[in-house]
Enzyme design. Structure first.
Site, PDB file in Angstrom:
ATOM      1  CG  PHE A  14      -1.633   1.184   1.607  1.00 58.32           C
ATOM      2  CD1 PHE A  14      -2.265   1.963   0.653  1.00 58.32           C
ATOM      3  CD2 PHE A  14      -1.690   1.572   2.943  1.00 58.32           C
ATOM      4  CE1 PHE A  14      -2.932   3.130   1.022  1.00 58.32           C
ATOM      5  CE2 PHE A  14      -2.348   2.728   3.322  1.00 58.32           C
ATOM      6  CZ  PHE A  14      -2.965   3.513   2.358  1.00 58.32           C
ATOM      7  CB  THR A  38       1.176  -8.505   2.890  1.00 58.18           C
ATOM      8  OG1 THR A  38       2.325  -7.657   3.030  1.00 58.18           O
ATOM      9  CG2 THR A  38       1.168  -9.530   4.006  1.00 58.18           C
ATOM     10  N   GLY A  39       2.097  -7.831  -0.350  1.00 53.77           N
ATOM     11  CA  GLY A  39       2.005  -6.844  -1.440  1.00 53.77           C
ATOM     12  C   GLY A  39       1.465  -7.486  -2.707  1.00 53.77           C
ATOM     13  CB  VAL A  60      14.623  -6.902   2.777  1.00 54.88           C
ATOM     14  CG1 VAL A  60      14.361  -6.260   1.428  1.00 54.88           C
ATOM     15  CG2 VAL A  60      13.468  -6.684   3.731  1.00 54.88           C
ATOM     16  N   GLY A 105      23.154  -2.145   6.412  1.00 54.80           N
ATOM     17  CA  GLY A 105      24.464  -2.551   5.872  1.00 54.80           C
ATOM     18  C   GLY A 105      24.620  -2.099   4.431  1.00 54.80           C
ATOM     19  CE1 TYR A 148       4.182  -3.500  11.617  1.00 59.10           C
ATOM     20  CE2 TYR A 148       3.104  -2.211  13.323  1.00 59.10           C
ATOM     21  CZ  TYR A 148       3.603  -2.318  12.035  1.00 59.10           C
ATOM     22  OH  TYR A 148       3.516  -1.244  11.182  1.00 59.10           O
ATOM     23  CE  LYS A 152       7.233  -1.593  11.127  1.00 58.89           C
ATOM     24  NZ  LYS A 152       7.835  -1.183   9.848  1.00 58.89           N
TER      25      LYS A 152
END
Ligand code: UDP
Length: 326
Positions: A14, A38-39, A60, A105, A148, A152
């Site tokens: 999104f 989820t994309g 990633v 990195g 989550y 974060k």
């Protein structure tokens, strides 16, 4: 002169897809990366024909390699809906921790500036209201949302460590509830859920007694705030969100009015650790970035409703989300 090159992770999601659009519009070369858990490629399909756009299908959380120079990295890869990160808790922890480390990195190797997508969830179920950036939060690390929230929080700590220890240029945006076209109808968050229910003729499910509050920001406003933050010289966290606060029950009423739905609101149990209130203090964004949200909820909801109405399949419900990698 060659245009600057920006890597955007979570690019098919999104927010990531809207950021791709913005950076393309501003004349950047965009390297988009997503593992498509989820994309959806539908969100960026229109960009594939552009020479300035390239796409890597990559997770990633694993080592990230991108040939050539990179000037900016925007790390937006992560499930962002409670229902998603409850289904894929380990991947959620990994993308926020290992993924962030890999990208830091990469940023260091490329001498790139890195902006990370943090969240109002770092404040947990806040005891300070509205939330200012210097509030440390009230998070349950072992509750369902901990995967989550803690990812974060770690992400912020790691980013700050690269900033202070390696002198890396970093930016941290704390994003409050955001909505707009390209949200998944079945992502489980309150707005797509309510609109989906309205479109399917189902009752709207408010959790708890509906008295919990959120403050909803339209996606274009958020993107503008992120753009300004990236090009500011401020390395500490900045809240970006719309301070217009509303209860979830009132929000359900607004959706019923907007869609002309005939259904009623029904009340279901409140999920564990669901924050009771949330509203950003945006003094910092105003002062540092000269940013305020411009799109009010009536306008933003109308635009979002038009998008959902145009989707071919409105039958998707949160439980339909099953395709993810172990
Ligand atoms: N919510 C609700 N009904 C739904 C989905 C969500 O009442 O069908 C509530 C949820 O309990 C929370 C608020 O709406 O209080 C916002 O939930 P969301 O999942 O959008 O994101 P959150 O802000 O909790 O991360």
């Amino acid at each position: 002169m060659k245009s600057k090159r920006v890597l955007i992770t979570g690019a098919a999601g999104f927010l990531g897809s809207h950021l791709c659009d913005r950076f393309i519009k501003e004349g950047f070369r965009v390297v988009a990366m997503d593992n498509l858990i989820t994309g959806s490629l539908n969100n960026i399909e229109h960009l594939f024909k552009l020479e300035a756009f390239e796409f890597y299908h990559h997770d990633v959380s694993k080592f990230v390699h991108v040939p050539g120079e990179i000037d900016y990295i925007l790390h937006f890869a992560s499930p962002a809906s409670p229902i998603d990160y409850l289904k894929i808790p380990i991947q959620t922890l990994k993308v926020g921790s290992l993924g962030t480390h890999n990208l830091l990195g990469l940023a260091k190797a490329k001498k790139a500036r890195m902006l990370i997508a943090s969240t109002s969830e770092v404040y947990g179920d806040p005891t300070v209201h509205p939330q200012t950036e210097d509030y440390w939060g009230n998070v349950n690390p072992v509750g369902p949302r901990g995967v989550y929230d803690e990812a974060k929080r770690f992400q912020e700590a790691m980013t700050m460590a690269y900033h202070t220890f390696h002198g890396l240029e970093t930016r941290i945006v704390r994003i409050f509830n955001t909505y707009g076209p390209r949200m998944r109808l079945n992502d489980g968050r309150v707005l797509p859920t309510f609109i989906g229910q309205a479109l399917r003729g189902e009752d709207l499910t408010a959790y708890g007694d509906g008295s919990q509050t959120r403050s909803f920001c339209y996606v274009d406003d958020l993107v503008e705030g992120i753009y300004r933050l990236l090009f500011s010289d401020y390395a500490y966290p900045v809240n970006i969100g719309n301070p217009d606060e509303i209860t979830i029950a009132e929000f359900a009423e607004e959706i019923i009015k907007l869609t002309g739905a005939q259904q009623k609101i029904i009340f279901e149990p409140l999920p564990q650790d669901d924050p009771k209130q949330r509203r950003p203090d945006i003094s910092k964004a105003i002062e540092l970035l000269d940013w305020t949200p411009k799109v009010n909820r009536a306008e933003g909801l109308k635009l979002t409703y038009e998008y959902f109405k145009s989707l071919p399949n409105k039958d998707l419900k949160p439980k339909d989300f099953v395709s993810y990698n172990k």
